[in-house]
Design a protein around this motif. Structure first.
Motif, PDB file in Angstrom:
ATOM      1  N   GLY A  48       5.209  17.971  -1.341  1.00  0.00           N
ATOM      2  CA  GLY A  48       5.481  19.008  -2.234  1.00  0.00           C
ATOM      3  C   GLY A  48       5.230  18.559  -3.835  1.00  0.00           C
ATOM      4  N   LEU A  49       4.519  17.440  -4.020  1.00  0.00           N
ATOM      5  CA  LEU A  49       4.161  16.898  -5.121  1.00  0.00           C
ATOM      6  C   LEU A  49       2.820  17.003  -5.694  1.00  0.00           C
ATOM      7  CD1 LEU A  49       6.018  13.572  -4.997  1.00  0.00           C
ATOM      8  CD2 LEU A  49       6.676  15.784  -5.845  1.00  0.00           C
ATOM      9  N   ARG A  50       2.303  17.114  -6.924  1.00  0.00           N
ATOM     10  CA  ARG A  50       1.045  17.167  -7.422  1.00  0.00           C
ATOM     11  C   ARG A  50       0.895  15.747  -8.138  1.00  0.00           C
ATOM     12  NH1 ARG A  50      -0.362  23.469  -9.307  1.00  0.00           N
ATOM     13  NH2 ARG A  50       1.389  24.291  -8.570  1.00  0.00           N
ATOM     14  N   LEU A  51       1.799  15.148  -8.711  1.00  0.00           N
ATOM     15  CA  LEU A  51       1.555  13.978  -9.490  1.00  0.00           C
ATOM     16  C   LEU A  51       2.179  13.034  -8.818  1.00  0.00           C
ATOM     17  CD1 LEU A  51       2.322  15.647 -13.156  1.00  0.00           C
ATOM     18  CD2 LEU A  51       0.113  15.434 -12.127  1.00  0.00           C
ATOM     19  N   PHE A  52       1.455  11.928  -8.493  1.00  0.00           N
ATOM     20  CA  PHE A  52       2.091  10.793  -7.534  1.00  0.00           C
ATOM     21  C   PHE A  52       0.867   9.835  -7.529  1.00  0.00           C
ATOM     22  CE2 PHE A  52       0.610  13.801  -4.328  1.00  0.00           C
ATOM     23  CZ  PHE A  52       0.119  13.009  -3.228  1.00  0.00           C
ATOM     24  N   ASN A  53       1.220   8.749  -7.003  1.00  0.00           N
ATOM     25  CA  ASN A  53       0.240   7.833  -6.313  1.00  0.00           C
ATOM     26  C   ASN A  53       0.775   7.013  -5.173  1.00  0.00           C
ATOM     27  OD1 ASN A  53       1.924   5.604  -7.772  1.00  0.00           O
ATOM     28  ND2 ASN A  53       0.082   4.253  -7.028  1.00  0.00           N
ATOM     29  N   ILE A  54      -0.091   6.339  -4.377  1.00  0.00           N
ATOM     30  CA  ILE A  54       0.181   5.859  -3.146  1.00  0.00           C
ATOM     31  C   ILE A  54      -0.212   4.475  -3.104  1.00  0.00           C
ATOM     32  CG2 ILE A  54      -0.088   5.961  -0.467  1.00  0.00           C
ATOM     33  CD1 ILE A  54      -1.814   8.895  -1.165  1.00  0.00           C
ATOM     34  N   ASP A  55       0.622   3.511  -2.734  1.00  0.00           N
ATOM     35  CA  ASP A  55       0.134   2.004  -2.590  1.00  0.00           C
ATOM     36  C   ASP A  55      -0.270   1.969  -1.317  1.00  0.00           C
ATOM     37  OD1 ASP A  55       0.739   1.697  -5.213  1.00  0.00           O
ATOM     38  OD2 ASP A  55       2.693   0.736  -4.907  1.00  0.00           O
ATOM     39  N   MET A  56      -1.524   1.552  -0.877  1.00  0.00           N
ATOM     40  CA  MET A  56      -1.978   1.233   0.354  1.00  0.00           C
ATOM     41  C   MET A  56      -2.642  -0.017   0.616  1.00  0.00           C
ATOM     42  SD  MET A  56      -4.116   4.621   1.098  1.00  0.00           S
ATOM     43  CE  MET A  56      -4.979   4.107   2.186  1.00  0.00           C
ATOM     44  N   ILE A  57      -2.602  -0.543   1.920  1.00  0.00           N
ATOM     45  CA  ILE A  57      -3.327  -1.834   2.017  1.00  0.00           C
ATOM     46  C   ILE A  57      -4.029  -1.640   3.215  1.00  0.00           C
ATOM     47  CG2 ILE A  57      -1.582  -3.348   0.810  1.00  0.00           C
ATOM     48  CD1 ILE A  57      -0.264  -3.644   3.510  1.00  0.00           C
ATOM     49  N   ARG A  58      -5.271  -2.180   3.490  1.00  0.00           N
ATOM     50  CA  ARG A  58      -5.775  -2.529   4.652  1.00  0.00           C
ATOM     51  C   ARG A  58      -5.650  -3.505   5.569  1.00  0.00           C
ATOM     52  NH1 ARG A  58     -10.813  -2.525   2.741  1.00  0.00           N
ATOM     53  NH2 ARG A  58     -11.822  -0.470   3.440  1.00  0.00           N
ATOM     54  N   GLU A  59      -5.128  -3.298   6.694  1.00  0.00           N
ATOM     55  CA  GLU A  59      -4.697  -4.553   7.530  1.00  0.00           C
ATOM     56  C   GLU A  59      -6.031  -5.439   7.618  1.00  0.00           C
ATOM     57  OE1 GLU A  59      -3.748  -5.198  12.321  1.00  0.00           O
ATOM     58  OE2 GLU A  59      -2.958  -3.543  11.288  1.00  0.00           O
ATOM     59  N   HIS A  60      -5.662  -6.762   7.494  1.00  0.00           N
ATOM     60  CA  HIS A  60      -6.798  -7.712   7.359  1.00  0.00           C
ATOM     61  C   HIS A  60      -7.484  -7.831   8.856  1.00  0.00           C
ATOM     62  CE1 HIS A  60      -8.774 -11.060   5.571  1.00  0.00           C
ATOM     63  NE2 HIS A  60      -8.262 -11.922   6.845  1.00  0.00           N
ATOM     64  N   GLY A  61      -8.934  -7.748   8.645  1.00  0.00           N
ATOM     65  CA  GLY A  61      -9.510  -8.033   9.904  1.00  0.00           C
ATOM     66  C   GLY A  61      -9.958  -6.396  10.567  1.00  0.00           C
ATOM     67  N   SER A  62      -9.115  -5.480   9.858  1.00  0.00           N
ATOM     68  CA  SER A  62      -9.555  -4.325  10.374  1.00  0.00           C
ATOM     69  C   SER A  62     -10.800  -3.562   9.731  1.00  0.00           C
ATOM     70  CB  SER A  62      -8.194  -3.249  10.593  1.00  0.00           C
ATOM     71  OG  SER A  62      -7.985  -2.904   9.395  1.00  0.00           O
ATOM     72  N   LYS A  63     -11.114  -2.572  10.365  1.00  0.00           N
ATOM     73  CA  LYS A  63     -12.220  -1.608   9.491  1.00  0.00           C
ATOM     74  C   LYS A  63     -11.522  -0.939   8.610  1.00  0.00           C
ATOM     75  CE  LYS A  63     -16.253   0.050   8.410  1.00  0.00           C
ATOM     76  NZ  LYS A  63     -17.105  -0.567   7.485  1.00  0.00           N
ATOM     77  N   ASN A  64     -10.762   0.106   9.152  1.00  0.00           N
ATOM     78  CA  ASN A  64     -10.412   1.186   8.457  1.00  0.00           C
ATOM     79  C   ASN A  64      -8.923   1.555   9.004  1.00  0.00           C
ATOM     80  OD1 ASN A  64     -12.024   1.615   6.072  1.00  0.00           O
ATOM     81  ND2 ASN A  64     -13.236   2.561   7.661  1.00  0.00           N
ATOM     82  N   VAL A  65      -8.063   0.503   9.080  1.00  0.00           N
ATOM     83  CA  VAL A  65      -6.469   0.782   9.440  1.00  0.00           C
ATOM     84  C   VAL A  65      -5.818   0.417   8.329  1.00  0.00           C
ATOM     85  CG1 VAL A  65      -4.637  -0.074  11.091  1.00  0.00           C
ATOM     86  CG2 VAL A  65      -7.040   0.025  11.842  1.00  0.00           C
ATOM     87  N   PHE A  66      -5.083   1.308   7.658  1.00  0.00           N
ATOM     88  CA  PHE A  66      -4.020   1.244   6.348  1.00  0.00           C
ATOM     89  C   PHE A  66      -3.003   1.428   6.743  1.00  0.00           C
ATOM     90  CE2 PHE A  66      -8.629   2.702   5.482  1.00  0.00           C
ATOM     91  CZ  PHE A  66      -9.099   2.004   4.466  1.00  0.00           C
ATOM     92  N   SER A  67      -2.085   0.609   5.811  1.00  0.00           N
ATOM     93  CA  SER A  67      -0.642   0.913   5.785  1.00  0.00           C
ATOM     94  C   SER A  67      -0.299   1.659   4.425  1.00  0.00           C
ATOM     95  CB  SER A  67       0.108  -0.399   5.893  1.00  0.00           C
ATOM     96  OG  SER A  67      -0.069  -0.968   7.098  1.00  0.00           O
ATOM     97  N   VAL A  68       0.540   2.665   4.312  1.00  0.00           N
ATOM     98  CA  VAL A  68       1.084   2.946   3.138  1.00  0.00           C
ATOM     99  C   VAL A  68       2.393   2.468   2.881  1.00  0.00           C
ATOM    100  CG1 VAL A  68       2.121   5.176   1.787  1.00  0.00           C
ATOM    101  CG2 VAL A  68       0.152   5.204   3.166  1.00  0.00           C
TER     102      VAL A  68
ATOM    103  N   PHE B  68       4.695  10.759 -10.339  1.00  0.00           N
ATOM    104  CA  PHE B  68       4.143  10.726 -11.781  1.00  0.00           C
ATOM    105  C   PHE B  68       4.044   9.161 -12.289  1.00  0.00           C
ATOM    106  CE2 PHE B  68       5.144  12.856 -16.209  1.00  0.00           C
ATOM    107  CZ  PHE B  68       3.717  12.301 -16.780  1.00  0.00           C
ATOM    108  N   PRO B  69       3.221   8.461 -11.799  1.00  0.00           N
ATOM    109  CA  PRO B  69       3.101   7.163 -12.117  1.00  0.00           C
ATOM    110  C   PRO B  69       2.546   6.834 -13.438  1.00  0.00           C
ATOM    111  CG  PRO B  69       1.269   7.728 -10.593  1.00  0.00           C
ATOM    112  CD  PRO B  69       2.131   8.947 -10.827  1.00  0.00           C
ATOM    113  N   GLY B  70       2.205   5.442 -13.664  1.00  0.00           N
ATOM    114  CA  GLY B  70       1.573   5.210 -15.197  1.00  0.00           C
ATOM    115  C   GLY B  70       0.099   5.729 -14.966  1.00  0.00           C
ATOM    116  N   TYR B  71      -0.108   6.622 -15.384  1.00  0.00           N
ATOM    117  CA  TYR B  71      -1.487   7.142 -15.440  1.00  0.00           C
ATOM    118  C   TYR B  71      -2.265   6.473 -16.568  1.00  0.00           C
ATOM    119  CZ  TYR B  71      -0.509  10.953 -12.116  1.00  0.00           C
ATOM    120  OH  TYR B  71       0.031  11.697 -10.880  1.00  0.00           O
ATOM    121  N   GLY B  72      -1.568   5.940 -17.604  1.00  0.00           N
ATOM    122  CA  GLY B  72      -2.458   5.131 -18.582  1.00  0.00           C
ATOM    123  C   GLY B  72      -2.933   4.077 -18.138  1.00  0.00           C
ATOM    124  N   LYS B  73      -2.599   3.370 -16.989  1.00  0.00           N
ATOM    125  CA  LYS B  73      -3.116   2.357 -16.263  1.00  0.00           C
ATOM    126  C   LYS B  73      -4.323   2.574 -15.590  1.00  0.00           C
ATOM    127  CE  LYS B  73       1.535   0.425 -16.330  1.00  0.00           C
ATOM    128  NZ  LYS B  73       2.685   0.192 -15.483  1.00  0.00           N
TER     129      LYS B  73
END
Length: 382
Positions: free
Chosen positions: A325-345, A351-356
């Motif tokens: 239910g949000l419009r302003l946010f960010n996700i921290d994601m990583i790709r499992e090492h050795g995989s093609k496109n398996v990701f972890s959130v 409302f993260p630091g958009y200035g960065k």
């Protein structure tokens, strides 16, 4: 001169009426009220250059700008630190050019007596503010609140933050998502070792404070290599299995429908057997949110540096907007090492630091401009 003044006053009043600018707003609306005052001042000074005033119609020069721009008044309630990082001069300048003005909310006055606002942008903590904004939203349903306090509250708890991720509909995307195993420790970290074993978590474990309260401490992360190290941690906290990811994290910034991704350096891969690697104790994570940790221009292995597929990100963000239910946010994601496109959130921030985020100003301005257009269409078709 008096004829010129009269016509100028009439034109000013008509312009304010057409733009729906009340005369008693009590604040300058970045380019609307200021411009009206400036042009009235020019008419008052016409005695010195009467010939120029007679030949020039100042409002006719500026009218196309107003016809193309829908005014949007954004009331904001931010900490001084957040205001400084977000409301940069370039952002406010670009916003004014598109008819968007940012107006500070006075926390010492009732919110109902301020405005009127089209949007309320906020990032303040505390139950008192939550009650204020929820009451305001209920009494002013036409005002867009970014974002609803109940939705934000969920993100401030790392236990509830990632709930529901397994139910996201991403079956037709070129990637998959999962949340690492985790365990909540409310008290007595030393005795949590048995619970870690029972839950099937494997060391090393990432330790995070349970609550995000806006302090730097709530963003401090630690890596616990063994059972003994758990006693060094301060509850309440969340223990999460560490996932090898090649030392690179993806920060996915979301601004409405707009998505921007940046790379950040993270911890390098660690041995699956920490005891054999002679690793023990607790290791404090370096900060990876700052621009100084950027890995966008680093010489990385292609399999590590490759950004998540665009269709996958679009589908993920669409699902998360609905779930959170949000419009302003960010996700921290990583790709499992050795995989093609398996990701972890691994984390979500409101409302993260958009200035960065590189070139964040046009992204934010476009978001508010789209809001203005949507509100204008809604009023027009009522």
């Amino acid at each position: 001169m008096f004829g010129t003044l009269a016509s100028g006053d009439i034109e000013t009043a008509r312009l304010r009426r057409d733009l729906r600018i009340p005369c008693n707003l009590g604040f300058s609306c970045g380019g609307f009220e200021d411009l009206g005052m400036r042009l009235e001042g020019e008419s008052l000074g016409a005695e010195e250059n009467r010939e120029v005033v007679a030949e020039t119609a100042p409002f006719q020069v500026e009218r196309p700008l107003f016809q193309q721009t829908q005014k949007l008044v954004v009331g904001y309630a931010l900490t001084s630190k957040k205001k400084k990082s977000f409301l940069q001069p370039e952002l406010e300048f670009m916003a004014r050019r598109k008819g968007i003005c940012f107006v500070p909310i006075d926390l010492n006055r009732p919110l109902s007596e301020q405005g009127p606002f089209d949007v309320v942008l906020h990032k303040l903590l505390g139950n008192e503010w939550q009650d204020v904004i929820e009451d305001y939203q209920q009494k002013n349903p036409e005002v867009t609140v970014l974002d609803p306090p109940s939705a934000i509250k969920r993100i401030y708890n790392r236990q509830s933050m990632l709930q529901g991720m397994a139910d996201l509909n991403l079956s037709d995307c070129s990637g998959s998502i999962y949340v690492p195993k985790q365990l909540v420790v409310l008290k007595d970290s030393a005795s949590s070792a048995d619970r870690v074993v029972e839950a099937g978590l494997k060391f090393p474990l990432v330790a995070k404070p349970l609550w995000i309260d806006g302090t730097a401490k709530s963003h401090q992360l630690f890596l616990a290599y063994d059972k003994r190290s758990l006693a060094e941690l301060e509850p309440p906290l969340v223990l999460q299995e560490f996932v090898n990811h090649g030392g690179v994290m993806f920060k996915v910034f979301v601004v409405g429908d707009i998505i921007k991704v940046v790379r950040r350096f993270s911890l390098p891969n660690v041995s699956s057997n920490c005891e054999k690697a002679k690793a023990n104790g607790v290791f404090k994570f370096p900060r990876v949110s700052s621009a100084a940790a950027s890995a966008d221009n680093a010489d990385l292995e292609p399999s590590v540096a490759e950004l998540p597929p665009k269709p996958f990100l679009e589908a993920l963000v669409k699902e998360l907007r609905t779930l959170l239910g949000l419009r302003l946010f960010n996700i921290d994601m990583i790709r499992e090492h050795g995989s093609k496109n398996v990701f972890s959130v691994i984390d979500i921030n409101y409302f993260p630091g958009y200035g960065k985020m590189p070139d964040y100003e046009p992204v934010v301005v476009d978001f508010f401009h789209n809001l203005a257009q949507a509100k204008h269409k809604k009023r027009h078709y009522k």
